[in-house]
Design a protein around this motif. Structure first.
Motif, mmCIF file in Angstrom:
data_model
loop_
_atom_site.group_PDB
_atom_site.id
_atom_site.type_symbol
_atom_site.label_atom_id
_atom_site.label_comp_id
_atom_site.label_asym_id
_atom_site.label_seq_id
_atom_site.Cartn_x
_atom_site.Cartn_y
_atom_site.Cartn_z
ATOM 1 N N LYS A 2 0.708 8.395 3.213
ATOM 2 C CA LYS A 2 -0.597 8.534 3.832
ATOM 3 C C LYS A 2 -1.683 8.757 2.774
ATOM 4 O O LYS A 2 -2.794 8.244 2.908
ATOM 5 C CB LYS A 2 -0.570 9.684 4.838
ATOM 6 C CG LYS A 2 -1.795 9.777 5.694
ATOM 7 C CD LYS A 2 -1.602 10.676 6.915
ATOM 8 C CE LYS A 2 -1.230 12.077 6.522
ATOM 9 N NZ LYS A 2 -1.284 13.014 7.657
ATOM 10 N N SER A 3 -1.364 9.481 1.720
ATOM 11 C CA SER A 3 -2.343 9.736 0.661
ATOM 12 C C SER A 3 -2.757 8.449 -0.040
ATOM 13 O O SER A 3 -3.909 8.299 -0.447
ATOM 14 C CB SER A 3 -1.785 10.724 -0.359
ATOM 15 O OG SER A 3 -1.662 11.988 0.240
ATOM 16 N N TRP A 4 -1.838 7.518 -0.182
ATOM 17 C CA TRP A 4 -2.164 6.237 -0.818
ATOM 18 C C TRP A 4 -3.055 5.392 0.087
ATOM 19 O O TRP A 4 -3.912 4.647 -0.389
ATOM 20 C CB TRP A 4 -0.897 5.497 -1.228
ATOM 21 C CG TRP A 4 -0.223 6.206 -2.365
ATOM 22 C CD1 TRP A 4 0.862 7.020 -2.294
ATOM 23 C CD2 TRP A 4 -0.639 6.218 -3.733
ATOM 24 N NE1 TRP A 4 1.151 7.526 -3.541
ATOM 25 C CE2 TRP A 4 0.251 7.051 -4.447
ATOM 26 C CE3 TRP A 4 -1.675 5.599 -4.432
ATOM 27 C CZ2 TRP A 4 0.136 7.286 -5.802
ATOM 28 C CZ3 TRP A 4 -1.781 5.827 -5.807
ATOM 29 C CH2 TRP A 4 -0.890 6.661 -6.472
ATOM 30 N N ILE A 5 -2.882 5.527 1.385
ATOM 31 C CA ILE A 5 -3.789 4.854 2.325
ATOM 32 C C ILE A 5 -5.178 5.462 2.205
ATOM 33 O O ILE A 5 -6.182 4.740 2.156
ATOM 34 C CB ILE A 5 -3.243 4.931 3.766
ATOM 35 C CG1 ILE A 5 -1.957 4.115 3.877
ATOM 36 C CG2 ILE A 5 -4.293 4.456 4.777
ATOM 37 C CD1 ILE A 5 -1.198 4.310 5.169
ATOM 38 N N PHE A 6 -5.237 6.800 2.134
ATOM 39 C CA PHE A 6 -6.531 7.472 1.949
ATOM 40 C C PHE A 6 -7.199 7.011 0.649
ATOM 41 O O PHE A 6 -8.403 6.759 0.616
ATOM 42 C CB PHE A 6 -6.372 8.988 1.925
ATOM 43 C CG PHE A 6 -6.002 9.590 3.250
ATOM 44 C CD1 PHE A 6 -6.394 9.022 4.455
ATOM 45 C CD2 PHE A 6 -5.255 10.755 3.291
ATOM 46 C CE1 PHE A 6 -6.056 9.599 5.673
ATOM 47 C CE2 PHE A 6 -4.917 11.347 4.499
ATOM 48 C CZ PHE A 6 -5.309 10.761 5.694
#
Length: 110
Positions: A2-6
């Motif tokens: 999810k952090s990489w999507i952010f």
């Protein structure tokens, strides 16, 4: 993950904001100016979310490096900015640095 999507959203909104910066004509045109402000606010918000799990050095280097390359491509396509061999080599090195750092660094969460 999810952090990489952010982080991806942070990069894309920063690229949109920076692209609109030229169109804002020194903040004299209202709609592009609003896009700049909203884009940067969203970019920093999503970058802050990514920083919850991605180390700041890795996140910022990825954000800045990919932003540089994407903005340069947009400037080439939209504004006819010329890219000489030095610019192309430099951007290739930036991309290579981002890839090496993200794939082979032990501080990057994979």
């Amino acid at each position: 993950m999810k952090s990489w999507i952010f982080l991806s959203v942070a990069i894309l909104t920063e690229v949109v904001a920076t692209s609109a910066l030229k169109a804002s004509d020194g903040f004299s045109r209202i709609m592009p100016s609003i896009v700049v402000i909203v884009g940067y606010v969203l970019s920093f918000y999503f970058l802050s979310l990514a920083l919850k799990t991605i180390p700041v050095g890795i996140a910022y280097a990825t954000w800045a490096g990919l932003g540089i390359v994407l903005i340069t491509v947009i400037a080439w396509v939209m504004y006819g900015q010329k890219l000489d061999l030095g610019a192309l080599v430099g951007m290739t090195l930036i991309l290579a640095g981002v890839v090496v750092m993200n794939l082979f660094s032990s501080v990057t969460p994979h």
